[in-house]
Scaffold this motif. Structure first.
Motif, PDB file in Angstrom:
ATOM      1  N   PRO A  58       0.891  -1.074   0.072  1.00 34.74           N
ATOM      2  CA  PRO A  58      -0.036  -0.033   0.110  1.00 34.74           C
ATOM      3  C   PRO A  58       0.805   1.274  -0.137  1.00 34.74           C
ATOM      4  O   PRO A  58       1.984   1.235   0.433  1.00 34.74           O
ATOM      5  CB  PRO A  58      -0.815  -0.140   1.277  1.00 34.74           C
ATOM      6  N   MET A  59       0.416   2.442  -0.615  1.00 33.49           N
ATOM      7  CA  MET A  59       1.033   3.511  -0.549  1.00 33.49           C
ATOM      8  C   MET A  59       0.145   4.652  -0.678  1.00 33.49           C
ATOM      9  O   MET A  59      -1.037   4.584  -0.876  1.00 33.49           O
ATOM     10  CB  MET A  59       2.008   3.573  -1.932  1.00 33.49           C
ATOM     11  N   THR A  60       0.622   5.807  -0.253  1.00 31.80           N
ATOM     12  CA  THR A  60      -0.040   7.116  -0.291  1.00 31.80           C
ATOM     13  C   THR A  60       0.392   8.214  -1.353  1.00 31.80           C
ATOM     14  O   THR A  60      -0.443   8.819  -1.791  1.00 31.80           O
ATOM     15  CB  THR A  60      -0.144   7.886   1.015  1.00 31.80           C
ATOM     16  N   GLN A  61       1.670   7.861  -1.605  1.00 29.00           N
ATOM     17  CA  GLN A  61       2.069   8.599  -2.971  1.00 29.00           C
ATOM     18  C   GLN A  61       2.668   7.816  -3.964  1.00 29.00           C
ATOM     19  O   GLN A  61       3.218   6.785  -3.727  1.00 29.00           O
ATOM     20  CB  GLN A  61       3.059   9.617  -2.470  1.00 29.00           C
ATOM     21  N   PRO A  62       2.716   8.226  -5.155  1.00 28.07           N
ATOM     22  CA  PRO A  62       3.256   7.308  -6.355  1.00 28.07           C
ATOM     23  C   PRO A  62       5.055   7.459  -6.337  1.00 28.07           C
ATOM     24  O   PRO A  62       5.508   6.829  -6.853  1.00 28.07           O
ATOM     25  CB  PRO A  62       2.889   7.946  -7.384  1.00 28.07           C
ATOM     26  N   TYR A  63       5.468   8.527  -5.452  1.00 29.79           N
ATOM     27  CA  TYR A  63       6.930   8.768  -5.235  1.00 29.79           C
ATOM     28  C   TYR A  63       7.313   8.922  -4.020  1.00 29.79           C
ATOM     29  O   TYR A  63       6.352   9.303  -3.037  1.00 29.79           O
ATOM     30  CB  TYR A  63       7.374   9.850  -6.262  1.00 29.79           C
TER      31      TYR A  63
END
Length: 105
Positions: A58-63
């Motif tokens: 899971p991530m909140t930002q693509p970078y």
């Protein structure tokens, strides 16, 4: 009267109930349009649910983001008397500004 839109995920009656709860007055055409749009959205969400994402983190930002911090260092400031000497008006060692519109001084 047109045939009610049927979807395994949402019905015209469901949309009518939610519209009534939201105090929205929808015509029959608007109700059919909303039902079709919501049914299409729910089908798309079902497609997303079917994706195999167990190995995806899971991530909140693509970078990656990183905060930039600096040390909190006390530095010399301006001399209060020097600053107030340049002010148009001073009261009690502070800048004097006009009152808020509508308030009496």
């Amino acid at each position: 009267m047109p045939e009610p839109i049927t979807s395994p995920r949402i019905s015209t009656a469901d949309v009518a109930k939610v519209a009534r709860l939201a105090r929205l007055s929808l015509s029959d055409d608007e109700l059919d349009t909303a039902t079709g749009q919501l049914a299409a959205m729910l089908e798309h969400f079902a497609d997303i649910d079917e994706l195999e994402l167990d190995d995806v983190d899971p991530m909140t930002q693509p970078y990656p983001l990183q905060n930039v911090f600096r040390d909190d260092v006390a530095l010399p400031t301006l001399d209060r008397d020097e600053v107030l000497a340049a002010a148009p008006e001073v009261a009690e060692h502070r800048f004097k500004v006009p009152p808020i519109v509508g308030l009496e001084e």
